[in-house]
Design a protein around this motif. Sequence first.
Motif, mmCIF file in Angstrom:
data_model
loop_
_atom_site.group_PDB
_atom_site.id
_atom_site.type_symbol
_atom_site.label_atom_id
_atom_site.label_comp_id
_atom_site.label_asym_id
_atom_site.label_seq_id
_atom_site.Cartn_x
_atom_site.Cartn_y
_atom_site.Cartn_z
ATOM 1 N N ASP A 22 0.863 -1.176 0.000
ATOM 2 C CA ASP A 22 0.000 0.000 0.000
ATOM 3 C C ASP A 22 0.905 1.233 0.000
ATOM 4 O O ASP A 22 2.042 1.186 0.471
ATOM 5 C CB ASP A 22 -0.982 -0.004 1.175
ATOM 6 C CG ASP A 22 -0.302 0.178 2.512
ATOM 7 O OD1 ASP A 22 -0.138 1.342 2.921
ATOM 8 O OD2 ASP A 22 0.076 -0.834 3.122
ATOM 9 N N GLU A 24 1.104 4.126 1.547
ATOM 10 C CA GLU A 24 1.638 4.693 2.790
ATOM 11 C C GLU A 24 2.769 3.837 3.349
ATOM 12 O O GLU A 24 3.802 4.368 3.768
ATOM 13 C CB GLU A 24 0.526 4.845 3.821
ATOM 14 C CG GLU A 24 -0.439 5.964 3.506
ATOM 15 C CD GLU A 24 -1.501 6.125 4.583
ATOM 16 O OE1 GLU A 24 -1.250 5.732 5.743
ATOM 17 O OE2 GLU A 24 -2.578 6.639 4.259
ATOM 18 N N SER A 25 2.596 2.527 3.355
ATOM 19 C CA SER A 25 3.648 1.637 3.848
ATOM 20 C C SER A 25 4.892 1.720 2.981
ATOM 21 O O SER A 25 6.017 1.715 3.480
ATOM 22 C CB SER A 25 3.162 0.183 3.880
ATOM 23 O OG SER A 25 2.115 0.030 4.783
ATOM 24 N N VAL A 60 0.896 4.620 -8.320
ATOM 25 C CA VAL A 60 -0.073 4.102 -7.353
ATOM 26 C C VAL A 60 -1.457 4.039 -7.982
ATOM 27 O O VAL A 60 -1.957 5.028 -8.510
ATOM 28 C CB VAL A 60 -0.097 4.999 -6.086
ATOM 29 C CG1 VAL A 60 -1.133 4.505 -5.095
ATOM 30 C CG2 VAL A 60 1.282 5.050 -5.442
ATOM 31 N N GLY A 63 -4.590 2.785 -4.320
ATOM 32 C CA GLY A 63 -3.884 2.744 -3.045
ATOM 33 C C GLY A 63 -2.707 1.798 -2.981
ATOM 34 O O GLY A 63 -2.048 1.680 -1.948
ATOM 35 N N ARG A 64 -2.378 1.107 -4.091
ATOM 36 C CA ARG A 64 -1.281 0.138 -4.118
ATOM 37 C C ARG A 64 -0.228 0.544 -5.138
ATOM 38 O O ARG A 64 -0.545 1.076 -6.207
ATOM 39 C CB ARG A 64 -1.780 -1.255 -4.499
ATOM 40 C CG ARG A 64 -2.711 -1.839 -3.505
ATOM 41 C CD ARG A 64 -2.063 -3.011 -2.796
ATOM 42 N NE ARG A 64 -2.912 -3.411 -1.676
ATOM 43 C CZ ARG A 64 -2.469 -3.531 -0.450
ATOM 44 N NH1 ARG A 64 -1.211 -3.308 -0.180
ATOM 45 N NH2 ARG A 64 -3.270 -3.892 0.517
#
Length: 71
Positions: A22, A24-25, A60, A63-64
């Motif tokens: 994802d 953010e990670s 992205v 979200g990925r």
Amino acid sequence: MAPIPSQHRQPDDAPESYVGLDAESAERRARRRGWTTVRSLPPGSIITMEFVAGRLNFEVDDGRVVRCWLG
């Protein structure tokens, strides 16, 4: 004569290891590993293609991270 700018070393990291994470990670991981600039882009974005040492680019979608490349 102006001094020659020093070259910044990029982290020893594999861009393909971010694909599937994802967003953010992936950004947190990239910053922990030493990337100074992390750029997240939607698919099909129009971007400049100049190479910037220390930059990691993420494409992205939903979200990925679907693609990752240096510079």
